[in-house]
Structure formats: structure tokens, C-alpha cells
Design a protein around this motif. Structure first.
Motif, PDB file in Angstrom:
ATOM      1  N   ASP A   1      38.579  32.678  40.211  1.00 23.49           N
ATOM      2  CA  ASP A   1      38.260  33.928  40.554  1.00 23.49           C
ATOM      3  C   ASP A   1      37.062  33.882  41.247  1.00 23.49           C
ATOM      4  O   ASP A   1      37.153  34.323  42.603  1.00 23.49           O
ATOM      5  CB  ASP A   1      38.202  35.118  39.563  1.00 23.49           C
ATOM      6  CG  ASP A   1      37.762  36.450  40.221  1.00 23.49           C
ATOM      7  OD1 ASP A   1      38.685  37.036  40.799  1.00 23.49           O
ATOM      8  OD2 ASP A   1      36.734  37.009  39.878  1.00 23.49           O
TER       9      ASP A   1
ATOM     10  N   SER B   1      37.019  39.919  39.602  1.00 25.92           N
ATOM     11  CA  SER B   1      36.732  40.632  40.960  1.00 25.92           C
ATOM     12  C   SER B   1      38.061  41.558  40.943  1.00 25.92           C
ATOM     13  O   SER B   1      39.087  41.447  39.860  1.00 25.92           O
ATOM     14  CB  SER B   1      36.737  39.714  41.846  1.00 25.92           C
ATOM     15  OG  SER B   1      38.043  39.136  42.413  1.00 25.92           O
ATOM     16  N   THR B   2      38.092  42.469  41.690  1.00 26.18           N
ATOM     17  CA  THR B   2      39.173  43.433  41.833  1.00 26.18           C
ATOM     18  C   THR B   2      40.332  42.646  42.443  1.00 26.18           C
ATOM     19  O   THR B   2      41.409  43.340  42.433  1.00 26.18           O
ATOM     20  CB  THR B   2      38.523  44.489  42.722  1.00 26.18           C
ATOM     21  OG1 THR B   2      38.360  43.896  44.222  1.00 26.18           O
ATOM     22  CG2 THR B   2      37.543  45.213  42.294  1.00 26.18           C
ATOM     23  N   LYS B   3      40.355  41.443  42.924  1.00 27.32           N
ATOM     24  CA  LYS B   3      41.375  40.679  43.279  1.00 27.32           C
ATOM     25  C   LYS B   3      42.313  40.312  42.261  1.00 27.32           C
ATOM     26  O   LYS B   3      43.496  40.023  42.236  1.00 27.32           O
ATOM     27  CB  LYS B   3      40.998  39.523  44.339  1.00 27.32           C
ATOM     28  CG  LYS B   3      40.561  40.043  45.540  1.00 27.32           C
ATOM     29  CD  LYS B   3      40.652  38.677  46.531  1.00 27.32           C
ATOM     30  CE  LYS B   3      40.006  37.447  45.736  1.00 27.32           C
ATOM     31  NZ  LYS B   3      40.035  36.421  46.757  1.00 27.32           N
TER      32      LYS B   3
ATOM     33  N   GLN C   1      39.226  41.605  32.534  1.00 34.74           N
ATOM     34  CA  GLN C   1      39.075  42.421  33.658  1.00 34.74           C
ATOM     35  C   GLN C   1      37.761  42.609  34.407  1.00 34.74           C
ATOM     36  O   GLN C   1      37.205  42.511  35.492  1.00 34.74           O
ATOM     37  CB  GLN C   1      40.044  43.420  33.710  1.00 34.74           C
ATOM     38  CG  GLN C   1      40.171  44.164  35.049  1.00 34.74           C
ATOM     39  CD  GLN C   1      41.269  43.188  36.139  1.00 34.74           C
ATOM     40  OE1 GLN C   1      42.419  42.959  35.525  1.00 34.74           O
ATOM     41  NE2 GLN C   1      40.575  42.751  37.252  1.00 34.74           N
ATOM     42  N   ASN C   2      36.901  42.928  33.475  1.00 35.58           N
ATOM     43  CA  ASN C   2      35.475  43.086  33.623  1.00 35.58           C
ATOM     44  C   ASN C   2      34.715  41.969  34.115  1.00 35.58           C
ATOM     45  O   ASN C   2      33.564  42.168  35.002  1.00 35.58           O
ATOM     46  CB  ASN C   2      34.552  43.988  32.299  1.00 35.58           C
ATOM     47  CG  ASN C   2      35.171  45.435  32.112  1.00 35.58           C
ATOM     48  OD1 ASN C   2      35.829  46.125  33.056  1.00 35.58           O
ATOM     49  ND2 ASN C   2      35.033  45.590  30.925  1.00 35.58           N
TER      50      ASN C   2
ATOM     51  N   THR D   1      44.360  40.052  38.376  1.00 37.18           N
ATOM     52  CA  THR D   1      45.126  41.094  37.697  1.00 37.18           C
ATOM     53  C   THR D   1      45.152  40.339  36.049  1.00 37.18           C
ATOM     54  O   THR D   1      45.603  39.299  36.178  1.00 37.18           O
ATOM     55  CB  THR D   1      46.380  41.205  38.375  1.00 37.18           C
ATOM     56  OG1 THR D   1      46.486  41.735  39.524  1.00 37.18           O
ATOM     57  CG2 THR D   1      47.210  42.133  37.453  1.00 37.18           C
TER      58      THR D   1
ATOM     59  N   ASN E   1      43.535  34.313  43.960  1.00 36.64           N
ATOM     60  CA  ASN E   1      43.874  35.598  43.205  1.00 36.64           C
ATOM     61  C   ASN E   1      44.610  35.216  42.035  1.00 36.64           C
ATOM     62  O   ASN E   1      45.460  34.678  42.143  1.00 36.64           O
ATOM     63  CB  ASN E   1      45.044  36.160  44.227  1.00 36.64           C
ATOM     64  CG  ASN E   1      44.597  36.681  45.755  1.00 36.64           C
ATOM     65  OD1 ASN E   1      43.981  37.969  45.819  1.00 36.64           O
ATOM     66  ND2 ASN E   1      44.918  35.863  46.688  1.00 36.64           N
TER      67      ASN E   1
END
Length: 204
Positions: free
Chosen positions: A56, A80-82, A76-77, A84, A61
Motif C-alpha cells: 500500500d 490508504s483509501t485505495k 483499514q486504519n 480494500t 491497490n
């Protein structure tokens, strides 16, 4: 004795120089992460967890599968926002199907599949449609094996057996996928202080 030592040192120097020359004339190609998706199983802890974070950071991705639902938010924390993060129990066919559907919705070309989840890693890849990985010739399957795949140890019969089987499976899959230029690789780490090792004091 001195002659033998000099000979060994000379061999070591020759091998080192040969290796550096090989690196110079045949450098490892850089993989640009932009737009590339990597699916990793077993990201709750250990190798999978750290690999998800590292890839990441590099810009891939990441699609990270975890077994314990509470770990979804925890991982997830850290990403990055990319990225999943989703629940993936590789012993359940419905989870395998859901992972394929998720991947197919995200991308039509999966750059890499890293089978890392426990001792059962890789068992379902042959049952999963591979069209999403065959769109490009640089896609690959990576199975996390172990030195236990060729070094048997007492009190670890089930673990060693599974790793031997995974290495054989990987070799068979590599041959079967060669017509499509789909690469299949294995990684054989030694004993690291992952939760699996820390949970077994006899291995420390």
C-alpha cells in the motif's frame, strides 16, 4: 588449512563479483504500482499484514483478506483509501466466490494473487476463475510457503506436510499456467516471530 581458506575466500569473491555483474547487465525490472491490484489472503497478522501495509505504501491497490471481522477496521486504519479490507475465510467457498466478485468489480486485471492464509494457502486457486488474471502477461500467483516445505521437523508433521503439498501444487500450477504466461512463484521464509511462531513456545 591456509590453502583451503584462501581457496574458499577466492571462490566467495568470484561468486560475489559474478553476482554483481549479473545484476548490472540483467537488472530486475521495476514494477510500476500505478493501477495495479494485488489480492492478499491472511492479512490479520504476520507476513500478510505487513505485506499489505508495504505494498500500500508503494502505491499498489491492495485487496486484503482477513479472517477475523474485527481486524477489518484495524487494518483499514493502517492503509490508504485505495486499499480494500474484507473478510476472507479460505475454507468457505462462499467467501472465495465473494472475493472473486469483489476483485472483478474493482479491476479486470489482477496483477498478483498472494496466497498467505495459514497452512491451507492456495487450496482453492484451481477452483477460482482465472480470467481476471489472464488479461496481461505480467500477472502472477505467489504462494507463501516455508523452509518447512523441504525441511521436516519433529512435532510439526501437519505443518510440514501442508508446505510440502503447497510447493508441489505450486509447481504443478506453474506448468499448467505456462501456456498463458501466468507466473507462479513461491516464497520460503524461515522462522520469524510471527503470531504462529510466538504461539508455539517450542519453536522459539
Amino acid at each position: 588449512t591456509v590453502t583451503i581458506m584462501c581457496f574458499l575466500i577466492s571462490v566467495a569473491i568470484i561468486l560475489y563479483i559474478s553476482y554483481r555483474l549479473y545484476q548490472h547487465f540483467f537488472p530486475t525490472p521495476n514494477i510500476h504500482p500505478n493501477g495495479k491490484y494485488v489480492l492478499i489472503s491472511g492479512c490479520d497478522t504476520g507476513f500478510g499484514h505487513q505485506l499489505a501495509i508495504e505494498l500500500d505504501k508503494q502505491g499498489f491497490n491492495v485487496l486484503a483478506g482477513v479472517l477475523i471481522p474485527d481486524n477489518i477496521t484495524l487494518l483499514q486504519n493502517k492503509l490508504s483509501t485505495k486499499a480494500t479490507v474484507f473478510r476472507l475465510d479460505i475454507t468457505k467457498q462462499e467467501d472465495i466466490d465473494a472475493a472473486f466478485k469483489l476483485t472483478n468489480n474493482k479491476t479486470k486485471t489482477l496483477h498478483a494473487l498472494v496466497n498467505n492464509a495459514g497452512i491451507a494457502a492456495g487450496l482453492y486457486i484451481d477452483w477460482t476463475p482465472l480470467e481476471v488474471m489472464l488479461a496481461k502477461h505480467d500477472s502472477r500467483v505467489i504462494n507463501i510457503c516455508s523452509v518447512a516445505g523441504y525441511l521436516s521437523m519433529s512435532n510439526m508433521s501437519s505443518y510440514c506436510t501442508s508446505k510440502y503439498a503447497l510447493e508441489s501444487f505450486s509447481d504443478c500450477l506453474r506448468r499448467e499456467m505456462s501456456p498463458w504466461n501466468l507466473r507462479v512463484s513461491i516464497i520460503e521464509p524461515g522462522f520469524m516471530r510471527t503470531p504462529i511462531i510466538q504461539g508455539n513456545p517450542k519453536l522459539l
